[in-house]
Scaffold this motif. Structure first.
Motif, PDB file in Angstrom:
ATOM      1  N   LEU A 449       0.830  -1.202   0.000  1.00  8.31           N
ATOM      2  CA  LEU A 449       0.000   0.000   0.000  1.00  8.31           C
ATOM      3  C   LEU A 449       0.865   1.252   0.000  1.00  8.31           C
ATOM      4  O   LEU A 449       0.606   2.201  -0.745  1.00  8.31           O
ATOM      5  N   GLU A 450       1.884   1.244   0.831  1.00  5.27           N
ATOM      6  CA  GLU A 450       2.777   2.400   0.871  1.00  5.27           C
ATOM      7  C   GLU A 450       3.544   2.533  -0.439  1.00  5.27           C
ATOM      8  O   GLU A 450       3.731   3.624  -0.971  1.00  5.27           O
ATOM      9  N   SER A 451       4.002   1.397  -0.992  1.00  8.82           N
ATOM     10  CA  SER A 451       4.760   1.422  -2.245  1.00  8.82           C
ATOM     11  C   SER A 451       3.903   1.912  -3.406  1.00  8.82           C
ATOM     12  O   SER A 451       4.379   2.645  -4.283  1.00  8.82           O
ATOM     13  N   PHE A 452       2.630   1.515  -3.420  1.00 12.12           N
ATOM     14  CA  PHE A 452       1.768   1.841  -4.549  1.00 12.12           C
ATOM     15  C   PHE A 452       1.534   3.345  -4.658  1.00 12.12           C
ATOM     16  O   PHE A 452       1.266   3.863  -5.747  1.00 12.12           O
ATOM     17  N   THR A 453       1.608   4.060  -3.553  1.00 12.39           N
ATOM     18  CA  THR A 453       1.388   5.508  -3.606  1.00 12.39           C
ATOM     19  C   THR A 453       2.546   6.229  -4.290  1.00 12.39           C
ATOM     20  O   THR A 453       2.381   7.375  -4.727  1.00 12.39           O
ATOM     21  N   ARG A 454       3.718   5.580  -4.378  1.00 16.30           N
ATOM     22  CA  ARG A 454       4.887   6.224  -4.977  1.00 16.30           C
ATOM     23  C   ARG A 454       5.155   5.749  -6.408  1.00 16.30           C
ATOM     24  O   ARG A 454       6.154   6.127  -7.001  1.00 16.30           O
ATOM     25  N   ILE A 455       4.273   4.922  -6.957  1.00 18.65           N
ATOM     26  CA  ILE A 455       4.485   4.370  -8.295  1.00 18.65           C
ATOM     27  C   ILE A 455       4.364   5.472  -9.349  1.00 18.65           C
ATOM     28  O   ILE A 455       3.460   6.303  -9.312  1.00 18.65           O
ATOM     29  N   GLN A 456       5.299   5.462 -10.317  1.00 22.39           N
ATOM     30  CA  GLN A 456       5.284   6.416 -11.425  1.00 22.39           C
ATOM     31  C   GLN A 456       4.972   5.740 -12.768  1.00 22.39           C
ATOM     32  O   GLN A 456       4.461   6.390 -13.676  1.00 22.39           O
ATOM     33  N   ARG A 457       5.310   4.455 -12.893  1.00 18.81           N
ATOM     34  CA  ARG A 457       5.065   3.731 -14.141  1.00 18.81           C
ATOM     35  C   ARG A 457       4.524   2.348 -13.789  1.00 18.81           C
ATOM     36  O   ARG A 457       5.008   1.704 -12.857  1.00 18.81           O
ATOM     37  N   ILE A 458       3.519   1.914 -14.545  1.00 17.98           N
ATOM     38  CA  ILE A 458       2.934   0.598 -14.306  1.00 17.98           C
ATOM     39  C   ILE A 458       2.969  -0.200 -15.605  1.00 17.98           C
ATOM     40  O   ILE A 458       2.562   0.295 -16.657  1.00 17.98           O
ATOM     41  N   TYR A 459       3.501  -1.417 -15.529  1.00 21.84           N
ATOM     42  CA  TYR A 459       3.604  -2.318 -16.671  1.00 21.84           C
ATOM     43  C   TYR A 459       2.462  -3.338 -16.612  1.00 21.84           C
ATOM     44  O   TYR A 459       2.178  -3.902 -15.551  1.00 21.84           O
ATOM     45  N   PHE A 460       1.857  -3.580 -17.770  1.00 26.66           N
ATOM     46  CA  PHE A 460       0.810  -4.593 -17.888  1.00 26.66           C
ATOM     47  C   PHE A 460       1.263  -5.680 -18.845  1.00 26.66           C
ATOM     48  O   PHE A 460       1.724  -5.379 -19.963  1.00 26.66           O
ATOM     49  N   ASP A 461       1.142  -6.929 -18.434  1.00 33.63           N
ATOM     50  CA  ASP A 461       1.239  -8.031 -19.381  1.00 33.63           C
ATOM     51  C   ASP A 461      -0.021  -8.012 -20.242  1.00 33.63           C
ATOM     52  O   ASP A 461      -1.028  -7.404 -19.874  1.00 33.63           O
ATOM     53  N   LYS A 462       0.007  -8.682 -21.377  1.00 34.10           N
ATOM     54  CA  LYS A 462      -1.151  -8.648 -22.277  1.00 34.10           C
ATOM     55  C   LYS A 462      -2.049  -9.859 -22.090  1.00 34.10           C
ATOM     56  O   LYS A 462      -3.153  -9.755 -21.563  1.00 34.10           O
ATOM     57  N   THR A 463      -1.579 -11.028 -22.502  1.00 35.91           N
ATOM     58  CA  THR A 463      -2.429 -12.211 -22.531  1.00 35.91           C
ATOM     59  C   THR A 463      -2.804 -12.649 -21.118  1.00 35.91           C
ATOM     60  O   THR A 463      -1.943 -12.930 -20.290  1.00 35.91           O
ATOM     61  N   GLY A 464      -4.111 -12.684 -20.854  1.00 38.13           N
ATOM     62  CA  GLY A 464      -4.598 -13.100 -19.549  1.00 38.13           C
ATOM     63  C   GLY A 464      -4.613 -12.008 -18.517  1.00 38.13           C
ATOM     64  O   GLY A 464      -5.105 -12.214 -17.403  1.00 38.13           O
ATOM     65  N   THR A 465      -4.085 -10.824 -18.868  1.00 41.37           N
ATOM     66  CA  THR A 465      -4.060  -9.711 -17.924  1.00 41.37           C
ATOM     67  C   THR A 465      -4.990  -8.603 -18.398  1.00 41.37           C
ATOM     68  O   THR A 465      -6.027  -8.341 -17.792  1.00 41.37           O
ATOM     69  N   VAL A 466      -4.638  -7.925 -19.497  1.00 42.82           N
ATOM     70  CA  VAL A 466      -5.563  -6.936 -20.046  1.00 42.82           C
ATOM     71  C   VAL A 466      -6.580  -7.599 -20.967  1.00 42.82           C
ATOM     72  O   VAL A 466      -7.629  -7.018 -21.269  1.00 42.82           O
ATOM     73  N   ALA A 648      16.639   1.872 -12.555  1.00 43.56           N
ATOM     74  CA  ALA A 648      17.943   2.532 -12.546  1.00 43.56           C
ATOM     75  C   ALA A 648      17.826   4.010 -12.903  1.00 43.56           C
ATOM     76  O   ALA A 648      18.667   4.832 -12.503  1.00 43.56           O
ATOM     77  N   GLN A 649      16.782   4.360 -13.664  1.00 45.95           N
ATOM     78  CA  GLN A 649      16.532   5.753 -14.012  1.00 45.95           C
ATOM     79  C   GLN A 649      15.828   6.516 -12.901  1.00 45.95           C
ATOM     80  O   GLN A 649      15.511   7.694 -13.067  1.00 45.95           O
ATOM     81  N   GLY A 650      15.568   5.847 -11.790  1.00 47.93           N
ATOM     82  CA  GLY A 650      14.929   6.496 -10.646  1.00 47.93           C
ATOM     83  C   GLY A 650      13.431   6.395 -10.606  1.00 47.93           C
ATOM     84  O   GLY A 650      12.792   7.038  -9.765  1.00 47.93           O
ATOM     85  N   LEU A 651      12.848   5.571 -11.500  1.00 45.92           N
ATOM     86  CA  LEU A 651      11.396   5.428 -11.521  1.00 45.92           C
ATOM     87  C   LEU A 651      10.946   4.351 -10.551  1.00 45.92           C
ATOM     88  O   LEU A 651      11.608   3.319 -10.405  1.00 45.92           O
ATOM     89  N   ARG A 652       9.811   4.585  -9.911  1.00 44.46           N
ATOM     90  CA  ARG A 652       9.141   3.563  -9.106  1.00 44.46           C
ATOM     91  C   ARG A 652       8.140   2.863 -10.013  1.00 44.46           C
ATOM     92  O   ARG A 652       7.266   3.521 -10.588  1.00 44.46           O
ATOM     93  N   VAL A 653       8.258   1.545 -10.149  1.00 43.98           N
ATOM     94  CA  VAL A 653       7.452   0.838 -11.139  1.00 43.98           C
ATOM     95  C   VAL A 653       6.601  -0.244 -10.467  1.00 43.98           C
ATOM     96  O   VAL A 653       6.964  -0.797  -9.433  1.00 43.98           O
ATOM     97  N   ALA A 654       5.467  -0.526 -11.097  1.00 42.79           N
ATOM     98  CA  ALA A 654       4.577  -1.620 -10.692  1.00 42.79           C
ATOM     99  C   ALA A 654       4.395  -2.535 -11.890  1.00 42.79           C
ATOM    100  O   ALA A 654       4.524  -2.115 -13.044  1.00 42.79           O
ATOM    101  N   MET A 655       4.095  -3.801 -11.612  1.00 42.77           N
ATOM    102  CA  MET A 655       3.898  -4.795 -12.663  1.00 42.77           C
ATOM    103  C   MET A 655       2.604  -5.541 -12.396  1.00 42.77           C
ATOM    104  O   MET A 655       2.312  -5.922 -11.259  1.00 42.77           O
ATOM    105  N   VAL A 656       1.821  -5.758 -13.453  1.00 40.10           N
ATOM    106  CA  VAL A 656       0.596  -6.545 -13.373  1.00 40.10           C
ATOM    107  C   VAL A 656       0.723  -7.674 -14.383  1.00 40.10           C
ATOM    108  O   VAL A 656       0.886  -7.426 -15.580  1.00 40.10           O
TER     109      VAL A 656
END
Length: 773
Positions: A449-466, A648-656
């Motif tokens: 929950l704390e980490s999600f508030t600082r996310i700047q970029r979110i990656y989505f897989d395609k098949t079975g996810t979106v 490495a570029q300083g972005l906070r990322v999430a993955m789905v």
């Protein structure tokens, strides 16, 4: 002295039941570590805890048992996770160590947890009743002393009223205030100071000094008594703890509701079709089970006879029944609503989707969030400062006005008890976790929950996810020059039987498409292997190597463009390095996929489609979703490299994601979400599981995470401000003990009440469409 066994405890003569491997499967997971030794991970329900310091005492007691690798105890969740070596110790030894430390433990199952909660709540209510009832009587007896002036109250009557107040205070000291004294004693015995120490010390000093003033008015304690302050203080504090207990129980009921959906027995069919009732613990993959209408499915299985509808609300939060045709998959714990059916068991026990979700919730409730761990580090020094302040205040006032020295010290001890500060983060995080769980999003790591508030970029897989996990098989192409020994129908049957070994959406769609084909289950495969991002391979009875997956994996010399499926998803099938067939599928976007992407972008997040599919198909899907960037043709290694580069570029990322090839990325991302129907390894690596399969719940989680961190900051600011204002008042003697007790209890109640706002049912945001049926 240990308490007698009761509901939620383990009786001494029944401890050996805990060492039964079949029984342990209800609350223990087994695996093999890197050294090849068996490791058990058990979930236990702890009773007798009253503050955060108890968690450390239990952890120390368990870790002293030989063979215990790790012990994690959550005071807010009242649960423990113990990793131990079955070859070196027994679970009964661990429970005995917990009991020797002054607590008790029971397997974390729905029944034991429910009974333990009932017992704890009943005891808390009785303690509060005794303290409040006696406190009212003491206040009635103290009133004449407050309102009388001059000689209106005769000395002998005043003394009689003081004796009555002392007598009524005894039940409060012996019974109602018992948790404070036992908690303080446990901490001192382990050479650790917990929050109960200043409370118990303040209560004890008040009672001793008032007793001295009652029986010897001309002695060193003077003639003033404070039994009314004592009983009111205990009542206020017990009221706060009762509300805290109810808040914890509300979160625990999420687990209980899930486990209550599982039946105790199942109707297993033998080879002749005769049924016998057996324990669900005795089911194994391959068993055929008859499920009557109204009963829960006992395991993850496939429908082999009949069709029905299932209520999967405990997994998804949606009460709309889901159609289950012949060959469809059903999940353990869902309710059969349509007609009696026969299913073939695929996964049982801890391997089922329901048990996996429950395990995630247990893990989450057993964790100490980073905010709580930070508070624990300075809690002990803070309490030492409090004790020094109380002692210093007593010393100074013994010179200024000896008759007030004791009461000033008591007020300092009471007002500085950091109960509100210790509840600031756990109460908010658990309330938010409960709200998300009811929505169908299960947190495995509270820090997410704390980490999600600082996310700047979110990656989505395609098949079975979106895209919807239920792909539609549209047909096949026979490839020229390929190996085709038995015709298209037989090729489909063989490929489908191999596809059944995988949880990949394309494999599951192929297996479901061929379910009505005779002979689908007749093929025996050997040396089955699944290569993430490539496909499946296995040998048949004749030793031939067959492959199912990408074109280049099935036939290294085959160009993918030569068998283009018109932009649709496809898998290839062949043997000995030659492809014979291409199976084609249509994939559709999830109903809320586009709205979810738009809502996340509106909240300032960059949305990237990171897919292992061909770049042209990924690009077409990216256009439909209107994402910021599309990366197609990604292997597990390139996905991991992309996330690592962004970090490495300083972005906070999430993955789905949902597949095996997403597991490394889910583990590397700052925050990660696995779809509920995804592979077990991906769910194990993710911070949260979207059991509802609704992408829109990610938007709700992002919004709730922001509100949760705001509530945590509000709680901490209030607790710190309260102490900053009240400590000086207590030191100068302007805050009597009864007012200090009232202020401390009110502070804790405000923190809990503020956190409970987060537990309200979540509704889709204004920029999200209605929940898909």
């Amino acid at each position: 002295m240990l308490p007698p066994p009761g509901p939620g405890t383990v009786a001494s003569d029944a401890l050996e039941v805990l060492d039964d491997p079949v029984e342990q499967r209800r609350f223990t997971r087994f695996h093999t570590d890197a050294a090849g030794q068996a490791v058990a991970d058990s979930a236990l329900r702890i009773s007798g805890m009253h503050c955060a310091a108890c968690a450390g005492l239990i952890e120390q007691a368990v870790q002293r048992v030989g063979g215990v690798l790790e012990a994690t105890v959550s005071a807010s969740g009242e649960r423990a996770r113990v990793r131990w070596l079955p070859g070196r110790t027994r679970l009964t030894d661990i429970v005995q160590a917990i009991r020797a430390a002054g607590y008790d433990a029971a397997p974390d199952t729905a029944l034991d947890a429910r009974e333990a909660r009932k017992l704890e709540h009943r005891q808390a209510v009785w303690r509060l009743f005794v303290a409040a009832f006696c406190g009212m009587q003491v206040m009635m007896m103290a009133t004449p002393s407050y309102v009388a002036t001059g000689n209106e109250l005769a000395p002998d009557l005043r003394q009689l009223l003081n004796w009555g107040s002392w007598l009524l205070s005894l039940p409060v000291m012996v019974f109602a205030a018992g948790p404070f004294f036992t908690g303080a004693w446990r901490g001192l015995r382990q050479r650790r100071i917990g929050m109960d120490v200043p409370v118990a010390l303040g209560v004890l000093v008040t009672f001793v000094a008032s007793t001295g003033a009652t029986f010897d008015p001309d002695g060193i304690f003077g003639h003033e008594v404070y039994f009314d302050s004592l009983t009111m203080f205990v009542s206020f504090l017990l009221a706060g703890r009762l509300l805290e207990t109810r808040a914890r129980h509300r979160v625990a009921q999420v687990l209980e509701t899930a486990l209550d959906g599982m039946p105790e027995t199942a109707l297993r069919l033998d080879a002749q079709g005769q049924s016998e009732r057996v324990s669900v613990q005795r089911l194994v993959p391959g068993d055929r089970v008859r499920v009557p209408v109204g009963q829960a499915f006992p395991a993850d299985a496939l429908l082999t006879e009949g069709s029905t509808r299932a209520d999967e609300s405990l997994l998804t939060g949606e009460s709309v029944p889901v159609a289950k045709p012949l060959g469809a998959a059903v999940v353990a714990g869902s309710i059969n609503l349509g007609a009696p059916v026969v299913v073939q068991v695929q996964r049982v026990g801890s391997d089922t989707r329901l048990e996996g979700i429950v395990a995630l919730m247990r893990d989450a409730m057993s964790q100490r969030p980073s905010l709580t761990r930070a508070a624990d580090r300075w809690a002990a020094p803070f309490l030492w400062v409090v004790l020094l302040l109380a002692a210093g205040a007593a010393a100074v006032w013994s010179v200024i006005d000896p008759s007030r020295a004791v009461w000033v010290a008591v007020s300092v001890l009471i007002v500085t008890c950091p109960c509100a500060l210790s509840l600031a983060a756990p109460s908010a995080l658990l309330s938010a976790t409960s709200a998300l769980a009811r929505r169908g999003l299960l947190l495995q790591r509270l820090d997410a929950l704390e980490s999600f508030t600082r996310i700047q970029r979110i990656y989505f897989d395609k098949t079975g996810t979106v895209t919807d996990e239920h792909l539609q098989y549209t047909g096949l192409q026979r490839l020229a020059g390929g190996v085709d020994p038995a015709g298209d129908a037989q090729a489909l049957a063989m490929a489908a039987s191999l596809a059944g070994w995988s949880q990949h959406p394309l494999s599951q769609a192929l297996a479901a498409a061929a379910a009505p084909v005779a002979g689908t289950d007749a093929h025996v495969w050997q040396d089955v292997q699944e290569r993430p991002g490539q496909g499946l391979q296995a040998r048949d009875a004749a030793g031939r190597l067959w492959r199912l997956g990408r074109a280049g994996f099935v036939a290294p010399g085959l160009a993918a463009e030569a068998a283009d499926a018109g932009g649709r998803a496809a898998v290839w099938w062949g043997a000995d390095g030659q492809a014979s067939h291409c199976f084609e599928f249509d994939e559709t976007l999830r109903p809320d996929a586009r709205a979810t992407v738009a809502a996340l972008r509106q909240r300032g997040l960059q949305v990237v489609l990171l897919s292992g599919d061909r770049p042209d198909r990924a690009a077409r899907m990216g256009q439909r979703l209107a994402v910021d960037q599309v990366i197609g043709g990604a292997t597990p290694e390139s996905k991991l490299a992309e996330v690592a580069t962004a970090q490495a570029q300083g972005l906070r990322v999430a993955m789905v994601g949902d597949g095996i090839n997403d597991a490394p990325v889910l583990a590397r991302a700052d925050a990660s979400f696995a779809m509920g129907q995804g592979a077990l390894v991906s769910r194990a690596q993710a911070d949260a599981v979207v059991a509802s399969s609704r992408l829109g719940d990610l938007v709700l989680a992002h919004d709730l995470a922001g509100r949760t961190m705001a509530v945590v900051r509000q709680n901490m600011l209030w607790a710190a401000s309260y102490n900053a204002v009240c400590i000086p008042l207590a030191l100068v003697g302007w805050l009597p003990p009864w007012a200090a007790g009232l202020g401390m209890a009110t502070s804790s109640l405000l923190v809990i009440g503020n956190s409970l706002r987060l537990a309200r049912p979540l509704q889709p945001a204004g920029d999200m469409p209605p929940t898909p049926a």
